[in-house]
Design a protein around this motif. Structure first.
Motif, mmCIF file in Angstrom:
data_model
loop_
_atom_site.group_PDB
_atom_site.id
_atom_site.type_symbol
_atom_site.label_atom_id
_atom_site.label_comp_id
_atom_site.label_asym_id
_atom_site.label_seq_id
_atom_site.Cartn_x
_atom_site.Cartn_y
_atom_site.Cartn_z
ATOM 1 N N GLU A 1 0.821 -1.204 0.000
ATOM 2 C CA GLU A 1 0.000 0.000 0.000
ATOM 3 C C GLU A 1 0.859 1.260 0.000
ATOM 4 O O GLU A 1 2.014 1.245 0.456
ATOM 5 C CB GLU A 1 -0.940 -0.003 1.201
ATOM 6 N N PRO A 2 0.325 2.388 -0.503
ATOM 7 C CA PRO A 2 1.114 3.617 -0.654
ATOM 8 C C PRO A 2 1.782 4.099 0.635
ATOM 9 O O PRO A 2 2.923 4.572 0.604
ATOM 10 C CB PRO A 2 0.084 4.628 -1.155
ATOM 11 N N ALA A 3 1.092 4.015 1.775
ATOM 12 C CA ALA A 3 1.691 4.482 3.034
ATOM 13 C C ALA A 3 2.939 3.690 3.374
ATOM 14 O O ALA A 3 3.938 4.237 3.857
ATOM 15 C CB ALA A 3 0.684 4.376 4.175
ATOM 16 N N MET A 4 2.923 2.386 3.105
ATOM 17 C CA MET A 4 4.089 1.544 3.380
ATOM 18 C C MET A 4 5.210 1.819 2.379
ATOM 19 O O MET A 4 6.389 1.812 2.736
ATOM 20 C CB MET A 4 3.686 0.073 3.338
ATOM 21 N N LEU A 5 4.848 2.082 1.128
ATOM 22 C CA LEU A 5 5.862 2.434 0.126
ATOM 23 C C LEU A 5 6.563 3.729 0.516
ATOM 24 O O LEU A 5 7.783 3.864 0.350
ATOM 25 C CB LEU A 5 5.212 2.583 -1.254
ATOM 26 N N ASP A 6 5.789 4.674 1.045
ATOM 27 C CA ASP A 6 6.364 5.942 1.488
ATOM 28 C C ASP A 6 7.374 5.712 2.614
ATOM 29 O O ASP A 6 8.444 6.320 2.642
ATOM 30 C CB ASP A 6 5.245 6.867 1.959
ATOM 31 N N ARG A 7 7.048 4.819 3.525
ATOM 32 C CA ARG A 7 7.958 4.519 4.627
ATOM 33 C C ARG A 7 9.196 3.766 4.152
ATOM 34 O O ARG A 7 10.272 3.900 4.729
ATOM 35 C CB ARG A 7 7.231 3.684 5.691
ATOM 36 N N LEU A 8 9.022 2.962 3.127
ATOM 37 C CA LEU A 8 10.118 2.130 2.635
ATOM 38 C C LEU A 8 11.155 2.929 1.848
ATOM 39 O O LEU A 8 12.352 2.627 1.886
ATOM 40 C CB LEU A 8 9.539 1.014 1.757
ATOM 41 N N ALA A 9 10.711 3.944 1.136
ATOM 42 C CA ALA A 9 11.588 4.671 0.222
ATOM 43 C C ALA A 9 12.622 5.517 0.955
ATOM 44 O O ALA A 9 12.325 6.146 1.962
ATOM 45 C CB ALA A 9 10.756 5.558 -0.700
ATOM 46 N N ILE A 10 13.851 5.514 0.435
ATOM 47 C CA ILE A 10 14.880 6.430 0.908
ATOM 48 C C ILE A 10 15.395 7.240 -0.277
ATOM 49 O O ILE A 10 15.196 6.876 -1.433
ATOM 50 C CB ILE A 10 16.054 5.705 1.608
ATOM 51 N N SER A 11 16.031 8.351 0.029
ATOM 52 C CA SER A 11 16.584 9.234 -0.993
ATOM 53 C C SER A 11 17.948 9.709 -0.515
ATOM 54 O O SER A 11 18.381 9.368 0.593
ATOM 55 C CB SER A 11 15.662 10.444 -1.196
ATOM 56 N N GLU A 12 18.616 10.505 -1.342
ATOM 57 C CA GLU A 12 19.892 11.082 -0.900
ATOM 58 C C GLU A 12 19.684 11.936 0.350
ATOM 59 O O GLU A 12 20.534 11.950 1.245
ATOM 60 C CB GLU A 12 20.516 11.911 -2.029
ATOM 61 N N LYS A 13 18.545 12.618 0.413
ATOM 62 C CA LYS A 13 18.233 13.425 1.596
ATOM 63 C C LYS A 13 18.058 12.534 2.823
ATOM 64 O O LYS A 13 18.535 12.857 3.919
ATOM 65 C CB LYS A 13 16.969 14.243 1.344
ATOM 66 N N THR A 14 17.382 11.399 2.644
ATOM 67 C CA THR A 14 17.200 10.457 3.747
ATOM 68 C C THR A 14 18.537 9.943 4.245
ATOM 69 O O THR A 14 18.778 9.837 5.450
ATOM 70 C CB THR A 14 16.332 9.263 3.296
#
Length: 436
Positions: free
Chosen positions: A77-90
């Motif tokens: 689900e989208p909320a879990m995908l949001d939590r899973l994703a990292i970026s250079e900022k993260t």
């Protein structure tokens, strides 16, 4: 890679038990070393891990992409995908959090509250590590770093069991954590990431009271309820985050608009996101249409009481839905907010104390007396005046990071940083005294 060999080797329940108990044995040994480690050594480890994370950002992003691709294919689900994703900022934030923890005062060995007794002895307290901390979490790879950093600085050993959806990124981070520990001369077993995705490993971890001193679950309500019900070890937890923003009669409208917008729309999938809006009746007719305009522009669905629906529809917003009683208890983690018009501060406090999950609540008001009442009477782990609920976070509170947020009332409450991972023991200083 290594993950699959572990899963093949420990493919039976009994073998999972052996595997987890071996981890527990090593963690207990490492905890004794960590308890006696000096501040310089622990800080060296934290800084080495931070440097390694920045150095290997491309490796971490590639590992995270593998996790995200698999998660999308599995319909996460989208909320879990949001939590899973990292970026250079993260990644930069992970490293900054570790360096911030390194700069914090070391709580271990701190002695306080000394007093002399009539017998001549001196009584005080000393802050000590909890020992071995088991952390069970879903999705967020940054938890691996936050948990490792806080446990290292607080002199604890950690057993980390991340969700299967983040396995590639967690394993990549674990390698960098071990590199930093080794460089500082500390045991790599001080932070162990469980390498099997078998759920039986969680069942073992939460019952290994001979090795583990406290469990911290981070994830959805279902996970935390299961851990809380089945664990034989003390648990630091919060089940959900039904956070409120109350806009008072004496609110500054510009502040209210800005605070609600940030509280609800900055991120939808976090436990400190506002899920409920309360607004005083005397200002609702003027403010609600403008608040509704802001919320709908962000794609937020409004589920309101009858009075909310009438006021919003009069202003031309037809998408508002009538809220059920269940809506006022719900942590949506989605583009939905519940809304209720209340008579004033008394009703707002009563509503929040009945419906909230005791996580974070905010009042927007210019009335000092009302603000003080709200702070005193709201029974939640974080209570705010004229600030976004999104500030309820260990990093924002200057803790460096957090191992979780506790809505319990014993031991630790709110964002759990270094002090939350320690305990106090009494110490007695004498000069030959004996009890009469």
């Amino acid at each position: 890679m290594f993950l699959y060999s572990i899963d093949k080797k420990y493919n039976l329940t009994m073998n999972i038990q052996i595997y987890m108990h071996n981890i527990g044995i090593e963690a207990r040994k490492a905890s004794r070393t960590m308890a006696s480690a000096d501040t310089i050594q622990k800080n060296n480890a934290l800084n080495a891990i931070a440097k390694a994370i920045l150095r290997e950002k491309d490796v971490l992003l590639a590992a995270n992409k593998l996790d995200l691709d698999a998660a999308c294919a599995n319909g996460l689900e989208p909320a879990m995908l949001d939590r899973l994703a990292i970026s250079e900022k993260t990644i930069a934030s992970m490293a900054e959090g570790l360096m911030q923890i390194a700069n914090l005062a070391d709580p271990i060995g701190e002695m306080t509250d000394f007093k002399y007794m009539p017998s001549g002895i001196q009584i005080g307290k000393m802050r000590v590590p909890l020992g071995v901390i088991g952390i069970i979490y879903e999705a967020r790879p940054n938890v691996t770093v936050d948990a490792a950093g806080l446990c290292i600085k607080s002199g604890n050993a950690a057993i980390l069991r991340g969700g299967s959806e983040a396995i590639h990124c967690n394993q990549a981070l674990a390698k960098l954590v071990h590199e930093g520990l080794k460089e500082a001369g500390l045991p790599t077993t001080a932070v162990q990431v469980v390498e099997t995705t078998d759920r039986a490993a969680v069942g073992e971890l939460i019952t290994m009271k001979q090795y583990v001193d406290v469990i911290v679950p981070r994830g959805g309500k279902g996970l935390i309820e299961r851990i809380s019900n089945d664990a034989r070890i003390p648990v630091i937890k919060h089940l959900d985050g039904n956070c409120h923003v109350y806009i008072d009669d004496d609110a500054d409208f510009d502040k209210a608009l800005r605070i609600l917008e940030n509280s609800k729309t900055q991120r939808l999938g976090t436990c400190n996101t506002a899920e409920s809006l309360l607004i005083a009746r005397s200002v609702a007719k003027e403010m609600l249409p403008k608040l509704a305009d802001m919320l709908t522009s962000h794609g937020i669905e409004i589920r309101g009481c009858a009075e909310t629906c009438a006021l919003v529809k009069q202003a031309g917003f037809t998408d508002v839905k009538l809220a059920t009683e269940e809506d006022f208890y719900t942590e949506y983690l989605a583009a939905i907010i519940s809304c209720k018009v209340v008579s004033g501060l008394d009703e707002a406090i009563a509503h929040i104390n009945q419906h909230s999950s005791q996580h974070t609540e905010a009042i927007v008001t210019e009335n000092y007396t009302k603000a003080r009442r709200f702070l005193r009477e709201i029974d939640s782990s974080s209570v705010m005046v004229n600030a976004s609920t999104r500030f309820a976070d260990g990093f924002e509170y200057g803790l460096g990071a957090e191992i979780g947020i506790s809505t319990d009332k014993l031991h630790a409450r709110g964002p759990v940083g270094l002090e939350g991972l320690t305990s106090l023991k009494y110490i007695v200083l004498g000069d030959g005294q004996v009890r009469a």
